[in-house]
Design a protein around this motif. Sequence first.
Motif: not given
Length: 235
Positions: A132, A140, A158, A191-192
């Motif tokens: 990351r 992502g 991910v 996340p992301e």
Amino acid sequence: MRLMLREFGFRTGPHEHRVVQPRQPLRHTSLRAPDPIGTLLGDHDGLSRLAGLFSFAACSPHTIVHLPLRDGVPPDEGAGDLVDLVLAHHTLGLRPSRWPALRRRLRAGIPLTARTDEARTARDAAAWRARRDRADFREGLRHATHARTLFLFGGRGVFAETAGHFAHAAGHGPRHKGVAKGHTAFMTSLPELAEPPGGGHPVEVLICFKPYPPYAHFRRPGAPASRPRRPAAAP
């Protein structure tokens, strides 16, 4: 974890599609579309099964995972449109505009039982986190909302990382003070998520633990299984 699913397979022109759904709905789990902040509320069962479904999606690059969350019990809080959830690897090239036609084909699925490998999911998530910080990191979650559905496009790493987020929320959410009274406990977020072009407020989906009413049924871990009896009145 053992997942009880329904599997659908069909062809549209030259393309073959494989879609899976939970065999039983996640009754007390709901999702509001990010605009720019969305909220996913779930009880222990719902968040645990989401962890398993993201783990399944991580190692199933040729499968679309469809969660019809609008079929559950409507939440008693929050604002914004309730939406379903679709998980797909970006390599599938699924376009959200094509989804309504595909969803209409989900009529007669066959039972499917799948088992997730938590150790492998943890290894995939750790490898994703190690990448990351690289300057060329492009792993992502991409997202889109269309036809009352939130689409999350990603890859093995991910999806595995997100499975860990849900497992954490399911395991630690019941320990928060106030949840036995129906209060929502914010646990983490997806996340992301890729940011929209042109800037603006960051897009987020908050993951929250919330037991379903009536809340008298809920016991925090370590609490007695039943309330103590009141002492008998003096004669």
